[in-house]
Design a protein around this motif. Structure first.
Motif, PDB file in Angstrom:
ATOM      1  N   ASN A  57       0.934  -1.315   0.028  1.00 37.49           N
ATOM      2  CA  ASN A  57      -0.097   0.027  -0.103  1.00 37.49           C
ATOM      3  C   ASN A  57       0.868   1.125  -0.061  1.00 37.49           C
ATOM      4  N   ARG A  58       1.983   1.192   0.742  1.00 37.68           N
ATOM      5  CA  ARG A  58       2.988   2.301   0.611  1.00 37.68           C
ATOM      6  C   ARG A  58       3.471   2.454  -0.651  1.00 37.68           C
ATOM      7  N   ARG A  59       3.621   1.556  -1.103  1.00 41.99           N
ATOM      8  CA  ARG A  59       4.361   1.531  -2.508  1.00 41.99           C
ATOM      9  C   ARG A  59       3.387   2.099  -3.686  1.00 41.99           C
ATOM     10  N   ILE A  60       1.988   1.958  -3.603  1.00 44.22           N
ATOM     11  CA  ILE A  60       1.102   2.267  -4.354  1.00 44.22           C
ATOM     12  C   ILE A  60       0.741   3.646  -4.379  1.00 44.22           C
ATOM     13  N   LYS A  61       0.985   4.093  -2.978  1.00 41.03           N
ATOM     14  CA  LYS A  61       0.645   5.606  -2.613  1.00 41.03           C
ATOM     15  C   LYS A  61       1.974   6.421  -3.257  1.00 41.03           C
ATOM     16  N   THR A  62       2.825   5.649  -3.038  1.00 40.82           N
ATOM     17  CA  THR A  62       3.991   6.755  -3.660  1.00 40.82           C
ATOM     18  C   THR A  62       4.062   6.677  -5.147  1.00 40.82           C
ATOM     19  N   LEU A  63       3.625   5.471  -5.912  1.00 41.69           N
ATOM     20  CA  LEU A  63       3.308   5.430  -7.452  1.00 41.69           C
ATOM     21  C   LEU A  63       2.339   6.510  -7.769  1.00 41.69           C
ATOM     22  N   PHE A  64       1.274   6.522  -7.027  1.00 44.68           N
ATOM     23  CA  PHE A  64       0.287   7.351  -7.174  1.00 44.68           C
ATOM     24  C   PHE A  64       0.371   8.741  -7.098  1.00 44.68           C
ATOM     25  N   ARG A  65       1.114   9.065  -6.032  1.00 45.06           N
ATOM     26  CA  ARG A  65       1.497  10.573  -6.022  1.00 45.06           C
ATOM     27  C   ARG A  65       2.489  10.891  -6.982  1.00 45.06           C
ATOM     28  N   SER A  66       3.259  10.145  -7.553  1.00 42.16           N
ATOM     29  CA  SER A  66       4.314  10.500  -8.360  1.00 42.16           C
ATOM     30  C   SER A  66       3.765  10.263  -9.917  1.00 42.16           C
ATOM     31  N   ASN A  67       2.695   9.730 -10.071  1.00 38.94           N
ATOM     32  CA  ASN A  67       2.345   9.741 -11.523  1.00 38.94           C
ATOM     33  C   ASN A  67       1.320  10.749 -11.912  1.00 38.94           C
ATOM     34  N   GLU A  68       1.607  11.708 -12.937  1.00 38.41           N
ATOM     35  CA  GLU A  68       0.508  12.693 -13.395  1.00 38.41           C
ATOM     36  C   GLU A  68      -0.708  11.816 -13.903  1.00 38.41           C
ATOM     37  N   MET A  69      -0.568  10.871 -14.735  1.00 36.24           N
ATOM     38  CA  MET A  69      -1.824  10.401 -15.180  1.00 36.24           C
ATOM     39  C   MET A  69      -2.746   9.430 -14.012  1.00 36.24           C
ATOM     40  N   CYS A  70      -2.082   9.042 -12.994  1.00 34.54           N
ATOM     41  CA  CYS A  70      -2.860   8.587 -11.940  1.00 34.54           C
ATOM     42  C   CYS A  70      -3.551   9.459 -11.457  1.00 34.54           C
ATOM     43  N   GLN A  71      -2.917  10.921 -10.946  1.00 30.95           N
ATOM     44  CA  GLN A  71      -3.458  11.885 -10.376  1.00 30.95           C
ATOM     45  C   GLN A  71      -4.651  12.361 -11.359  1.00 30.95           C
ATOM     46  N   ARG A  72      -4.467  12.464 -12.631  1.00 25.67           N
ATOM     47  CA  ARG A  72      -5.506  13.022 -13.362  1.00 25.67           C
ATOM     48  C   ARG A  72      -7.065  12.286 -13.333  1.00 25.67           C
ATOM     49  N   ILE A  73      -6.914  10.928 -13.489  1.00 33.03           N
ATOM     50  CA  ILE A  73      -7.917  10.008 -13.492  1.00 33.03           C
ATOM     51  C   ILE A  73      -8.725   9.875 -11.976  1.00 33.03           C
ATOM     52  N   SER A  74      -7.620  10.143 -10.981  1.00 37.20           N
ATOM     53  CA  SER A  74      -8.288  10.188  -9.603  1.00 37.20           C
ATOM     54  C   SER A  74      -9.362  11.151  -9.330  1.00 37.20           C
ATOM     55  N   ARG A  75      -9.351  12.434 -10.246  1.00 34.49           N
ATOM     56  CA  ARG A  75     -10.334  13.393  -9.976  1.00 34.49           C
ATOM     57  C   ARG A  75     -11.619  13.121 -10.185  1.00 34.49           C
ATOM     58  N   ILE A  76     -11.855  11.647 -11.041  1.00 28.79           N
ATOM     59  CA  ILE A  76     -13.187  11.116 -11.320  1.00 28.79           C
ATOM     60  C   ILE A  76     -13.607  10.657 -10.209  1.00 28.79           C
ATOM     61  N   GLU A  77     -14.986  10.771  -9.812  1.00 32.03           N
ATOM     62  CA  GLU A  77     -15.623  10.308  -8.689  1.00 32.03           C
ATOM     63  C   GLU A  77     -15.688   8.895  -8.773  1.00 32.03           C
ATOM     64  N   GLY A  78     -15.214   8.242  -7.913  1.00 28.27           N
ATOM     65  CA  GLY A  78     -15.194   6.637  -7.639  1.00 28.27           C
ATOM     66  C   GLY A  78     -14.006   5.886  -8.292  1.00 28.27           C
ATOM     67  N   VAL A  79     -12.970   6.735  -8.570  1.00 31.61           N
ATOM     68  CA  VAL A  79     -11.515   6.060  -8.781  1.00 31.61           C
ATOM     69  C   VAL A  79     -10.645   6.740  -7.795  1.00 31.61           C
ATOM     70  N   GLY A  80     -10.149   5.772  -6.836  1.00 35.39           N
ATOM     71  CA  GLY A  80      -9.244   6.076  -5.991  1.00 35.39           C
ATOM     72  C   GLY A  80      -7.629   5.777  -6.300  1.00 35.39           C
ATOM     73  N   PRO A  81      -6.807   5.631  -5.318  1.00 39.13           N
ATOM     74  CA  PRO A  81      -5.393   5.420  -5.832  1.00 39.13           C
ATOM     75  C   PRO A  81      -5.224   4.136  -6.410  1.00 39.13           C
ATOM     76  N   ILE A  82      -5.883   2.971  -5.767  1.00 36.81           N
ATOM     77  CA  ILE A  82      -5.572   1.469  -6.405  1.00 36.81           C
ATOM     78  C   ILE A  82      -6.320   1.487  -7.488  1.00 36.81           C
ATOM     79  N   THR A  83      -7.305   1.878  -7.881  1.00 35.04           N
ATOM     80  CA  THR A  83      -8.053   1.788  -9.306  1.00 35.04           C
ATOM     81  C   THR A  83      -7.118   2.715 -10.149  1.00 35.04           C
ATOM     82  N   ALA A  84      -6.751   3.788  -9.837  1.00 35.69           N
ATOM     83  CA  ALA A  84      -5.774   4.801 -10.480  1.00 35.69           C
ATOM     84  C   ALA A  84      -4.713   4.082 -11.155  1.00 35.69           C
TER      85      ALA A  84
END
Length: 202
Positions: A57-84
């Motif tokens: 989970n720690r690695r997923i959060k790190t990847l999520f915070r550092s990836n622009e594409m993940c950040q972009r789609i996580s703004r869609i309601e219903g898409v969290g860090p794991i899904t992104a």
């Protein structure tokens, strides 16, 4: 002692961990040494899995915070860090899909069709493609449904109308389908997510 299926449905991982610890460390239960040793092994294995999950989970959060594409789609309601992160990692070559509908079909989120006598009938979703990604999107959609009551935005109003005539599970899958099509736009075009440009919720 037999335990009914209904009685075990309410058990959570925390309940199981506590029960394993209590039984394996207590002398008040008349269990044999071999059984107690087995329970202790199970308790230790669960503790190890917990530790590994924390690390993942720690690695997923790190990847999520550092990836622009993940950040972009996580703004869609219903898409969290794991899904992104799972979606971005799984898609790879974005040219494989011409549009969001093809992407949703790849995930198995479009209705199956059968034509007979010139009439097309819709059945349940095809369930083709990646089951894990499909499950993440449906779980995310259910979370959105639970918070939609009383809201006046287009998405929530669409959910309200759907709920009046369809089963909640059907509504969740329909929303997951729309989310998949919405997700495809920022993923494929390297654009920021804009709620005003969502797939129509009419």
């Amino acid at each position: 002692m037999a335990v009914s299926t209904a009685a075990t449905r309410g058990l959570t991982h925390d309940h199981i961990r506590r029960a394993l610890g209590e039984i394996s460390d207590s002398n008040k239960y008349a269990f044999g040494d071999i059984f107690i040793d087995m329970l202790r092994d199970m308790r230790d294995e669960l503790a190890e899995l917990d530790s590994r999950l924390v690390g993942y989970n720690r690695r997923i959060k790190t990847l999520f915070r550092s990836n622009e594409m993940c950040q972009r789609i996580s703004r869609i309601e219903g898409v969290g860090p794991i899904t992104a992160t799972a979606l971005v990692a799984a898609i790879g070559d974005k040219s494989c899909f011409k549009n969001g509908r093809q992407f949703a079909a790849w995930l198995g989120l479009v209705p199956k069709q059968h034509s007979s006598g010139g009439k097309a009938r819709l059945f349940g979703i095809s369930k083709r493609g990646d089951r894990y990604l499909r499950t993440l999107l449906i779980h995310g959609a259910r979370a959105v449904l639970s918070r939609a009551a009383g809201k006046t935005d287009a998405r929530s109003q669409w959910i309200g109308r759907m709920r009046e005539r369809r089963h909640p599970n059907v509504v969740a899958v329909a929303l997951a389908n729309k989310n998949a099509r919405i997700i495809w736009s920022p993923l494929s075009k390297d654009q920021e997510y804009r709620p005003a440009h969502e797939v129509s919720f009419s």
